[in-house]
Design an enzyme around this catalytic site. Structure first.
Site, mmCIF file in Angstrom:
data_model
loop_
_atom_site.group_PDB
_atom_site.id
_atom_site.type_symbol
_atom_site.label_atom_id
_atom_site.label_comp_id
_atom_site.label_asym_id
_atom_site.label_seq_id
_atom_site.Cartn_x
_atom_site.Cartn_y
_atom_site.Cartn_z
ATOM 1 N N HIS A 20 0.835 -1.208 0.000
ATOM 2 C CA HIS A 20 0.000 0.000 0.000
ATOM 3 C C HIS A 20 0.872 1.261 0.000
ATOM 4 C CE1 HIS A 20 -3.034 -2.703 2.276
ATOM 5 N NE2 HIS A 20 -3.538 -2.519 1.065
ATOM 6 N N ARG A 94 -1.064 -6.494 -8.175
ATOM 7 C CA ARG A 94 0.121 -7.288 -7.842
ATOM 8 C C ARG A 94 0.379 -8.346 -8.901
ATOM 9 N NH1 ARG A 94 -2.482 -8.374 -2.098
ATOM 10 N NH2 ARG A 94 -4.105 -8.770 -3.628
ATOM 11 N N SER A 132 -2.751 -8.060 2.947
ATOM 12 C CA SER A 132 -3.103 -7.846 4.363
ATOM 13 C C SER A 132 -3.517 -9.157 5.005
ATOM 14 C CB SER A 132 -4.241 -6.836 4.481
ATOM 15 O OG SER A 132 -3.837 -5.592 3.979
#
Ligand code: PNS
Length: 165
Positions: A20, A94, A132
């Site tokens: 992030h 990603r 995450s």
């Protein structure tokens, strides 16, 4: 704010990762201002409360001064974007596996607000495996997340998980 370009970078940020942070840095090379928008979704179970997530992000992006703003939002992202004068949504990609979901979201947001553009930025390959969810999983099992999240997030994770035991 006149003709300044304002983008919004939305997410759950539970917790903030180096991936992030990389996207925020890249966004600021393109846009004048970036509103980092933390989703407040009471239906979803989060490790960090929305206030805790906002605080961690604020701490991390403080050095950008007025160019970044961290806010929480609930409801539709396009409504929030309108409120903060942003016509662009930034999302990080990603891998190819992110594409399908991101494409669907971008098209839905365009359906909801015609002039809403979504811009995808490619993360640094070093961050391409970080999520995450995995960070939480690894931390919960006692693994090191030292190189995956900012220092303050690592500290917060360790504190939170110790308390949970
Ligand atoms: O970090 P995440 O969990 O991948 O972020 C997802 C997020 C917050 C961008 C997305 O869930 C969202 O925008 N939610 C707000 C509700 C909304 O606008 N839904 C319609 C578009 S999909």
């Amino acid at each position: 704010m006149g003709n300044q370009s304002i983008a919004v970078f939305p997410g759950s940020f539970d917790p903030l990762t180096n991936g992030h942070v990389d996207i925020v840095e890249r966004s600021l090379k393109i846009f004048d201002r970036l509103v980092v928008a933390v989703l407040h979704n009471p239906q979803k179970q989060h490790l960090f409360s929305v206030d805790e997530r906002v605080e961690l992000l604020k701490k991390e992006f403080k050095h950008y001064g007025k160019r970044t703003k961290v806010l929480s939002f609930s409801g539709l992202l396009v409504d929030f974007a309108k409120k903060v004068d942003a016509r662009v949504i930034v999302r990080g990609l990603r891998a190819v596996s992110d594409y399908e979901y991101e494409m669907q979201m971008a098209l839905m947001n365009r359906h909801l607000r015609q002039e809403m553009e979504t811009v995808f930025l490619i993360t640094n390959e070093r961050n391409s495996y970080i999520s995450s969810t995995m960070v939480k999983g690894v931390a919960m099992l006692g693994g090191s997340v030292h190189t995956l999240v900012p220092r303050a997030v690592e500290d917060a994770l360790l504190k939170k998980l110790k308390r949970k035991k």
